[in-house]
Design an enzyme around this catalytic site. Structure first.
Site, short mmCIF file in Angstrom:
data_model
loop_
_atom_site.label_atom_id
_atom_site.label_comp_id
_atom_site.label_asym_id
_atom_site.label_seq_id
_atom_site.Cartn_x
_atom_site.Cartn_y
_atom_site.Cartn_z
N CYS A 31 0.84 -1.21 0.00
CA CYS A 31 0.00 0.00 0.00
C CYS A 31 0.88 1.26 0.00
O CYS A 31 1.55 1.55 0.99
CB CYS A 31 -0.90 -0.04 1.23
SG CYS A 31 -1.78 1.48 1.58
N CYS A 46 0.01 3.83 2.68
CA CYS A 46 0.48 3.37 3.99
C CYS A 46 1.94 3.75 4.22
O CYS A 46 2.32 4.11 5.34
CB CYS A 46 0.33 1.86 4.12
SG CYS A 46 -1.37 1.26 4.00
#
Length: 160
Positions: A54, A57
């Site tokens: 991600c 993230c």
């Protein structure tokens, strides 16, 4: 022999000084650790569900670490979604990053996805202000348990 002592002494000092520091940022690796550190932990814990693949993230996690580390009342628990799918199911995490604020086993606040920095700072400030208010309220409501003997007579009856 003296050289060996000089080489190990700084390491020994370093281990002692680090052992007294409270770890504020930690990675959760299972349900038991989650229950111990987050659900039954003291204070508020910001839980960051993330995944290695991600991209948002990888931007959010360092920012959360930077914001939370200096704050004494907040901890940060980082949970890899792929390693802990059961925890993600408990919190109904459908997208990452997903950030929850948990205190005394209760979810106080949350946000999903990468937010702008002002919103993240407000999220952390709100948690800090809440913890400060709760701590001051506890101090204000503390009870003085000192017994006042002047109200009791020697025969055990209460004086008017």
């Amino acid at each position: 022999m003296l050289r060996n002592i000089n080489k190990t002494f700084p390491m020994w000092i370093r281990r002692i000084s680090l052992s007294h520091q409270k770890k504020k940022v930690y990675e959760i690796n299972g349900n038991i650790e989650f229950n111990d550190k987050v659900m039954n932990g003291k204070g508020t814990v910001v839980v960051n569900f993330h995944a290695d693949w991600c991209d948002p993230c990888t931007i959010l996690t360092p920012k959360l670490i930077e914001l939370i580390e200096p704050i004494e009342t907040l901890d940060l628990a980082i949970i890899n979604l792929e390693s802990n799918p059961d925890l993600a199911d408990v919190f109904s995490v459908k997208a990452v990053p997903a950030v929850f604020a948990i205190s005394n086993g209760l979810v106080l606040d949350k946000f999903i996805g990468l937010q702008d920095i002002k919103m993240i700072e407000q999220f952390v400030e709100k948690l800090t202000a809440r913890d400060t208010a709760v701590n001051s309220k506890i101090e204000d409501n503390s009870v003085n348990l000192k017994v006042d003997d002047s109200t009791n007579s020697k025969d055990g009856n209460v004086k008017p």
